[in-house]
Motif scaffolding. Structure first.
Motif, PDB file in Angstrom:
ATOM      1  N   SER A 124       0.814  -1.217   0.000  1.00 27.25           N
ATOM      2  CA  SER A 124       0.000   0.000   0.000  1.00 27.25           C
ATOM      3  C   SER A 124       0.847   1.266   0.000  1.00 27.25           C
ATOM      4  N   ASN A 126       2.238   2.970   2.436  1.00 24.59           N
ATOM      5  CA  ASN A 126       2.116   3.915   3.550  1.00 24.59           C
ATOM      6  C   ASN A 126       2.919   3.488   4.790  1.00 24.59           C
ATOM      7  N   SER A 155      -6.933   0.927   8.285  1.00 26.77           N
ATOM      8  CA  SER A 155      -5.915   1.934   8.577  1.00 26.77           C
ATOM      9  C   SER A 155      -4.980   1.440   9.680  1.00 26.77           C
TER      10      SER A 155
END
Length: 177
Positions: A124, A126, A155
């Motif tokens: 992803s 991140n 998240s």
């Protein structure tokens, strides 16, 4: 007896490869060499192998693999039969080669000669890992979508998946979140 798998440091290549051995119930090595068999011959580092029985005296072995040369490990697997013969491609089959890091893999038998593999995945971008999984059948073909199915991409971080069989050809996967 028992099947064992390990990282083997190869001084000539200054790297590690994956090796395996079958030990009979008398403690004797069953396969060709006392030192076991090479599970793949790919370049660079192969590390942190895991294995699961194939139900027929052999095993499915999965590991982190740095053969791409980009510094990020992928997930590869290989099957070996009860006589120590490799069943799939000589270098193993790709389970996940998505860009970025795949790590902390776990696997479980699917009860039909294949396996279900789960891992932490940083694709992803991140810096927070997610959880993915892939099923592989007894012939070495991935059964789900390319590079695995999403298990959780909520998240923040999903860490250190664990997997157990559901005794119906599937699995239950848990992780830290």
């Amino acid at each position: 007896g028992v099947l064992v798998v390990w990282e083997h440091y190869l001084n000539s290549k200054n790297t590690t490869d994956i090796y395996a051995q079958a030990i009979d119930n008398n403690g004797e090595s069953k396969w060709v060499s006392y030192y076991g068999i090479s599970i793949n011959s790919a370049s660079n580092i192969q590390a942190r192998p895991q294995l699961v029985s194939d139900g027929n005296g052999g095993a499915i072995i999965a590991w982190m693999d740095y053969r791409s040369g980009n510094g990020n490990p992928d997930i590869y697997a290989q099957a070996v039969d009860s006589s120590g013969m490799l069943k799939w491609d000589i270098d193993g089959v790709a389970i996940c080669t998505a860009y970025s890091i795949q790590t902390s893999l776990q696997l479980v038998s699917d009860g039909n000669g294949g396996a279900i593999i789960t891992w932490m995945d940083y694709r992803s971008g991140n810096n927070n890992p997610d959880i993915y999984a892939q099923a592989i059948d007894s012939s070495g073909s991935c059964k789900w979508v390319l590079n695995g199915v999403t298990i959780c991409t909520a998240s923040s971080e999903q860490l250190y998946p664990k997997i157990v069989s559901d005794d119906e050809g599937g699995a239950v996967i848990t992780w830290e979140d």
